[in-house]
Design a protein around this motif. Structure first.
Motif, mmCIF file in Angstrom:
data_model
loop_
_atom_site.group_PDB
_atom_site.id
_atom_site.type_symbol
_atom_site.label_atom_id
_atom_site.label_comp_id
_atom_site.label_asym_id
_atom_site.label_seq_id
_atom_site.Cartn_x
_atom_site.Cartn_y
_atom_site.Cartn_z
ATOM 1 N N ARG A 153 -4.502 0.825 4.692
ATOM 2 C CA ARG A 153 -4.318 2.196 5.185
ATOM 3 C C ARG A 153 -4.762 2.309 6.636
ATOM 4 N NH1 ARG A 153 -7.694 7.544 3.714
ATOM 5 N NH2 ARG A 153 -6.152 9.099 4.333
ATOM 6 N N TRP A 211 -6.502 9.303 -5.160
ATOM 7 C CA TRP A 211 -6.979 8.101 -4.477
ATOM 8 C C TRP A 211 -7.533 7.081 -5.463
ATOM 9 C CZ3 TRP A 211 -5.006 7.074 -0.124
ATOM 10 C CH2 TRP A 211 -4.668 8.095 0.764
ATOM 11 N N TYR A 236 -7.411 -0.650 -0.868
ATOM 12 C CA TYR A 236 -6.300 -0.118 -0.083
ATOM 13 C C TYR A 236 -6.737 0.388 1.279
ATOM 14 C CZ TYR A 236 -8.078 4.535 -1.195
ATOM 15 O OH TYR A 236 -8.867 5.647 -1.298
ATOM 16 N N GLU A 237 -8.031 0.662 1.445
ATOM 17 C CA GLU A 237 -8.510 1.236 2.711
ATOM 18 C C GLU A 237 -8.176 0.353 3.910
ATOM 19 O OE1 GLU A 237 -11.198 2.658 -0.638
ATOM 20 O OE2 GLU A 237 -10.380 0.738 0.032
ATOM 21 N N TYR A 261 0.830 -1.209 0.000
ATOM 22 C CA TYR A 261 0.000 0.000 0.000
ATOM 23 C C TYR A 261 0.864 1.259 0.000
ATOM 24 C CZ TYR A 261 -2.232 4.046 1.986
ATOM 25 O OH TYR A 261 -2.621 5.337 2.221
ATOM 26 N N PRO A 268 -9.235 13.415 -5.231
ATOM 27 C CA PRO A 268 -9.960 12.194 -5.616
ATOM 28 C C PRO A 268 -9.265 11.429 -6.733
ATOM 29 C CG PRO A 268 -11.508 13.980 -5.236
ATOM 30 C CD PRO A 268 -10.139 14.595 -5.153
ATOM 31 N N HIS A 315 0.991 4.031 -2.847
ATOM 32 C CA HIS A 315 0.699 5.422 -2.500
ATOM 33 C C HIS A 315 1.745 6.353 -3.115
ATOM 34 C CE1 HIS A 315 -0.980 8.346 0.629
ATOM 35 N NE2 HIS A 315 0.012 9.006 0.072
ATOM 36 N N HIS A 343 -3.504 14.903 -2.684
ATOM 37 C CA HIS A 343 -4.375 13.829 -2.214
ATOM 38 C C HIS A 343 -5.801 14.077 -2.697
ATOM 39 C CE1 HIS A 343 -1.233 12.883 1.045
ATOM 40 N NE2 HIS A 343 -1.222 11.929 0.146
ATOM 41 N N VAL A 362 -4.505 5.265 -6.589
ATOM 42 C CA VAL A 362 -4.071 4.305 -5.567
ATOM 43 C C VAL A 362 -4.944 3.050 -5.626
ATOM 44 C CG1 VAL A 362 -3.808 3.881 -3.096
ATOM 45 C CG2 VAL A 362 -3.163 6.098 -4.036
ATOM 46 N N GLY A 363 -6.259 3.258 -5.798
ATOM 47 C CA GLY A 363 -7.167 2.124 -5.866
ATOM 48 C C GLY A 363 -6.904 1.209 -7.049
#
Length: 284
Positions: A271, A257, A267-268, A238, A254, A242, A252, A260-261
């Motif tokens: 995180r 993220w 990933y949540e 992760y 939308p 990132h 950071h 990242v997804g």
């Protein structure tokens, strides 16, 4: 200070607070907001600076006071602020104090070691986290160099024992092994995720920061904390994802993220697990 149980700083005093209030319209309170929360801030500097990307977590407490202040203790960083000061303003203040915060976190970690508040003893049979699992330390006078072995009792790290029981020397050997292993493992994972995603940095290195897990600079160079080697492989992936996502989005937003997804689906979970790790409480 001689007693290091807490480090406390008011980020601004009453005079500055009055000027701050006079320069803007009052902020309305949001009754739906919890009085306490745990947040993650990136303490990002200017894009031209070395970018501090994820992960300093802090506990936010709303209090009846005239100043915004914070405390560093064994729980990490706690911020106490009046309700009318927004989270955006709090994090702006913390960004300005980021260097001070990192320095004081490092000092607190050093104090913890001196008074023996950290639990790891570098003796035969000690367990040190490696990729999220305990790695048992085994001392043996016949071992010429550190070596990892599997046994019926689990994975062991064998270290030379000269018979003097010098914990400082053993710790140095173990730390050196962990750093080398971090360079090997994290380098392999960075290469694999980079190849799969098509995102290539211009270079990478390990860091020893006490307040951040990784960073990506505006010239597309990545730094990753060697202490990640203590954590689960999913958490390491992760953090790498990132930082790679920052090669396209130096914020950071939308869009960041979403990237990242794509690199690390769901990933949540990783995180959230990372939020609970306070770097100075790790063995080194």
């Amino acid at each position: 200070m001689s007693d290091f149980k807490q480090l406390i700083l008011d980020l601004f005093g009453d005079a500055e607070l009055e000027n701050h209030q006079a320069s803007k319209a009052p902020l309305s309170r949001n009754p739906n907001k919890s009085s306490q929360a745990t947040r993650v801030t990136d303490f990002r500097t200017k894009e031209s600076d070395f970018s501090l990307t994820p992960v300093i977590s802090y506990h936010l407490e709303r209090a009846s006071r005239r100043t915004v202040g914070f405390t560093i203790d064994e729980r990490g960083l706690t911020v106490r602020a009046p309700r009318w000061v927004s989270v955006a303003e709090i994090e702006s203040m913390l960004r300005k104090k980021s260097s001070w915060i990192e320095r004081k976190m490092a000092e607190f970690a050093d104090w913890q070691k001196k008074v023996g508040t950290q639990s790891v003893r570098f003796v035969d049979g000690a367990e040190i986290p490696y990729l999220g699992r305990p790695l048992r330390l085994h001392l043996d006078a016949t071992i010429a160099r550190p070596e990892m072995k599997d046994s019926v009792e689990g994975t062991e790290l064998w270290i030379n024992d000269t018979g003097d029981s010098d914990e400082a020397r053993i710790k140095d050997w173990v730390q050196s092994w962990f750093k080398n292993e971090a360079k090997r493992y994290i380098g392999l994972r960075l290469h694999a995720i980079s190849q799969a995603s098509g995102l290539q940095c211009r270079g990478w290195a390990l860091s020893s920061a006490k307040g951040r897990w990784g960073s990506c600079s505006s010239d597309k160079k990545i730094r990753l904390n060697w202490r990640l080697i203590h954590l689960d492989p999913e958490v390491i992936d992760y953090v790498i994802s990132h930082e790679l996502a920052h090669l396209q989005h130096m914020d950071h937003s939308p869009a960041f993220w979403a990237k990242v997804g794509k690199l690390f689906p769901n990933y949540e979970i990783a995180r959230a697990r990372l939020k609970g790790v306070y770097i100075p409480t790790l063995p080194f």
